[in-house]
Design a protein around this motif. Structure first.
Motif, short mmCIF file in Angstrom:
data_model
loop_
_atom_site.label_atom_id
_atom_site.label_comp_id
_atom_site.label_asym_id
_atom_site.label_seq_id
_atom_site.Cartn_x
_atom_site.Cartn_y
_atom_site.Cartn_z
N UNK A 84 9.12 4.11 -2.27
CA UNK A 84 9.45 3.69 -0.90
C UNK A 84 9.23 4.81 0.09
N UNK A 85 9.64 6.03 -0.25
CA UNK A 85 9.46 7.18 0.63
C UNK A 85 7.98 7.49 0.80
N UNK A 95 1.54 -2.04 0.04
CA UNK A 95 2.50 -1.29 -0.77
C UNK A 95 2.97 -2.10 -1.97
N UNK A 96 3.01 -3.42 -1.83
CA UNK A 96 3.38 -4.27 -2.97
C UNK A 96 2.29 -4.24 -4.02
N UNK A 97 1.05 -4.41 -3.57
CA UNK A 97 -0.07 -4.51 -4.51
C UNK A 97 -0.29 -3.22 -5.30
N UNK A 98 -0.16 -2.09 -4.62
CA UNK A 98 -0.42 -0.82 -5.30
C UNK A 98 0.80 -0.32 -6.05
N UNK A 132 10.41 -5.22 -4.08
CA UNK A 132 10.80 -5.67 -2.74
C UNK A 132 11.38 -4.53 -1.92
N UNK A 133 12.21 -3.69 -2.54
CA UNK A 133 12.82 -2.57 -1.82
C UNK A 133 11.77 -1.55 -1.39
N UNK A 134 10.76 -1.33 -2.22
CA UNK A 134 9.66 -0.42 -1.86
C UNK A 134 8.95 -0.95 -0.61
#
Length: 710
Positions: free
Chosen positions: A9-10, A37-40, A68-70
């Motif tokens: 996430x960061x 960001x979800x895909x990778x 989801x949090x990411x």
């Protein structure tokens, strides 16, 4: 909440914040989809679950909640805080030039604009998030995408995995995008009309460059233009409403206003005296600025919202002496239509939502209030009771803390606001969270407060440029940020994610975004200075000049002078009433002659044309083509392929183009490696055949002038 989700996430928060801010300075800004960001992160998360030692760093299999949090963290950091428009507008030399604004005194300002809405949304969550009737339809595609990685795909004849397809799309576009971004920028705008003829009228109709013509039938081989309006992600019916409106305003209304000198003063300046180049002699017949986002005097000379002209140097308020010499102030056809569109949209949105969704909103609001008052629970709420709730007093304290900080900001920093103005902006933004949230949660339509905040502040503080700018940002951003948090909370609700984890990741992403976005702006001011001068048709801060010039209109001059009785643009105010009435037409027709077609006529989308002022007009024709190809032809001919790959193709292309754009900037200006001249022998830039040759030379030799001022 795990180490994996925090770490990724960061990383995504930092990357998206930096990239989106940097790319906002392109001639056609690019926003990297946060869904990347979800895909990778999905394969990386699986890899970390496999190799990290079991324990705190690796509590078990990688889950949909972590993914989801990411994404929540990355999307909260990405995009741009609205408060940065104040920072750029007030500090940069191209605009107001207030050098007392620094990175350190900008941080608390941007932080306040981002954080206050969280407190307001937290207080309102029992009314706009928890009730079952509050669906938030725009969150459902994200929930579906997140779940798709952890559930088996529906049977399909297309066997290639989503991740493989995404990476192939990314790789192709990464290499291809170097052509328009670096080697041959002229292909970024290819005007059919300008290639057909050197006739002057056809050239301003065909020109799509920033601030210039209307881009009629102009093509582009730049993917960031073809999908610049998100055409691949827009349903066909919505796209037809949207692009129908763009064509009506840009290809019909603007040329008519220009050709017939509508809004010009009696016996006033000719349409050619809107200078194409600073300092140009009107007798040279400069290229007309039909879509300019600048301000002009009664003689057609540009008026700048800075301390050399419209503003006083001691307090940035209106310079009455200068204003009396140049008044009344005039707008280009494009800028005037942008405001007319804004007024139409605001009026239309109220009546459209009331007519088509009114009964649903009333019924579901009653259900929500009834459930909140009696503590009634649906299945999701019963499941969510397993997680500790965030106490109401925390949100109240959060709201009060940042309200106090906003007051301090207004009193002791360059972002000047009175105590009354600061508290009023917070109160206005907070008061609209629930009504606007209910409308968005049911209909998917969002009503912004940017026009309302400017109008109220301008009437209350005429001449106070900074005060109006800051009031607008604070009041508007509180609502937007609050709705963003509410939307994220609903996603967490659907996926059974602990409210505290959701809030922490949203807060973390926002903090990352505030620091990185603000830092990137101060870095870009120096790092991109050369690019702004040498390649203004590729890199320029034009995206921000609209905000500054709007401050001149609503703040320095004030709405009473600009739109009031007897003012040049008083007639535009009819837009509120006309916009309110227009949705009644399809609604009434449907009442007497029912047909599904009339449900698809969305007047607010049809009249919304305000976000392209001064920008690349090739967005319109290319966006229309992209929408028809992918969401009409392919959708109908091959629904199986479209369902599995359409959005992934868009995400891959968008990301590949964005990364290539950043690298081409560094290669061209920091490695000093210009593109080979044999690939671009005339050093042609975008829209070269419309504006890159003296436009008055309809016959004879064509001699390219210097690049136009932006």
């Amino acid at each position: 909440m795990t180490f994996r989700s925090l770490f990724l996430g960061i990383v995504w928060g930092v990357f998206l914040a930096f990239a989106d801010t940097l790319l906002s300075f392109r001639y056609n800004p690019i926003v990297i989809p946060s869904t990347v960001s979800i895909l990778i992160s999905y394969p990386i998360g699986l890899f970390m679950a496999k190799v990290l030692p079991k324990g705190p760093l690796n509590p078990g299999p990688f889950s949909v909640k972590e993914l989801a949090l990411i994404w929540i963290c990355g999307s909260a950091a990405g995009g741009q805080p609205y408060g940065l428009l104040n920072v750029i507008g007030q500090r940069w030399e191209d605009f107001m030039g207030d050098r007392t604004i620094t990175f350190w005194n900008s941080l608390p300002w941007v932080l306040c604009t981002q954080m206050i809405g969280y407190g307001a949304a937290g207080i309102a969550r029992r009314f706009i998030v928890y009730p079952k009737s509050m669906l938030w339809p725009t969150t459902l595609p994200y929930v579906t995408l997140l779940n798709s990685f952890f559930k088996e795909d529906a049977p399909s004849k297309y066997k290639m995995s989503r991740l493989t397809f995404f990476w192939l799309a990314f790789t192709f576009m990464f290499f291809y995008h170097w052509i328009p971004a670096y080697f041959a920028p002229a292909v970024g705008m290819i005007s059919i009309l300008c290639l057909i003829s050197r006739n002057k009228t056809l050239r301003w109709l065909g020109s799509a460059a920033n601030n210039e013509g209307v881009g009629m039938f102009t093509l582009s081989l730049d993917w960031s233009v073809a999908n610049g309006l998100g055409s691949m992600y827009t349903p066909f019916w919505a796209g037809m409403n949207n692009f129908g409106g763009y064509i009506l305003f840009t290809w019909v209304f603007m040329p008519v206003i220009y050709q017939y000198n509508i809004f010009d003063p009696p016996g006033g300046y000719s349409k050619q005296s809107i200078e194409g180049y600073d300092g140009a002699d009107p007798s040279e017949d400069p290229f007309p600025r039909i879509n300019s986002n600048k301000l002009y005097s009664k003689t057609g000379k540009r008026v700048k919202v800075n301390t050399l002209e419209l503003l006083r140097s001691d307090n940035f308020k209106l310079n009455e002496t200068f204003y009396d010499k140049v008044k009344p102030i005039y707008l280009s056809p494009g800028f005037s239509m942008a405001y007319f569109s804004s007024f139409l949209t605001l009026g239309a949105l109220v009546s459209h939502v009331a007519l088509w969704y009114g009964e649903d909103i009333v019924r579901q609001t009653k259900e929500a209030l009834h459930s909140a008052a009696r503590g009634e629970e649906d299945e999701l709420n019963i499941i969510m009771k397993a997680y500790p709730e965030i106490p109401d007093f925390f949100y109240i304290a959060f709201l009060l803390l940042f309200t106090v900080l906003s007051v301090v900001n207004g009193l002791f920093t360059a972002f000047k606001m009175t105590v009354v103005a600061s508290i009023s902006a917070v109160a206005l933004g907070t008061a609209f969270i629930i009504p606007i949230g209910i409308i968005q949660a049911i209909s998917g339509s969002q009503i912004g407060l940017n026009v309302l905040t400017q109008l109220l502040a301008g009437l209350a503080q005429p001449g106070d440029t900074i005060g109006v700018m800051c009031f607008k940002t604070l009041g508007y951003d509180i609502t937007i940020q609050g709705l963003n948090l509410s939307s994220s909370q609903k996603i967490g609700h659907y996926l059974h994610i602990a409210p505290r984890a959701m809030f922490i990741f949203q807060l973390l992403g926002t903090l990352i975004g505030v620091i990185v976005n603000t830092g990137t702006v101060f870095w870009a001011e120096v790092a991109l200075a050369e690019a702004f001068v040498e390649t203004p048709l590729e890199w320029n801060p034009i995206n921000y000049s609209t905000f500054v010039n709007a401050a001149g209109i609503w703040g320095s001059i004030g709405p009473a002078r600009f739109f009031g009785t007897g003012a040049v643009y008083n007639s535009l105010m009819w837009g509120f009433l006309i916009g309110f009435v227009l949705p009644f037409l399809p609604w009434l027709i449907n009442r007497f002659f029912p047909h599904p077609f009339w449900h698809l006529v969305n007047v607010p989308l049809l009249v919304f044309n305000g976000n392209l002022t001064g920008l690349n007009q090739a967005y319109i024709f290319m966006g229309l083509i992209t929408n028809v190809i992918f969401n009409k032809i392919i959708y109908e001919k091959n629904r199986d392929w479209w369902s599995k790959y359409n959005f992934l193709l868009g995400f891959g292309f968008d990301t590949g183009a964005a990364i290539a754009s950043m690298l081409s900037l560094f290669l061209g200006f920091y490695v000093a490696a210009p593109a080979p001249s044999w690939l671009n022998p005339n050093n042609a830039y975008a829209d070269y055949y419309c504006i890159g040759l003296y436009w008055q030379n309809e016959t004879g030799p064509l001699t390219p002038p210097a690049a136009p001022e932006l």
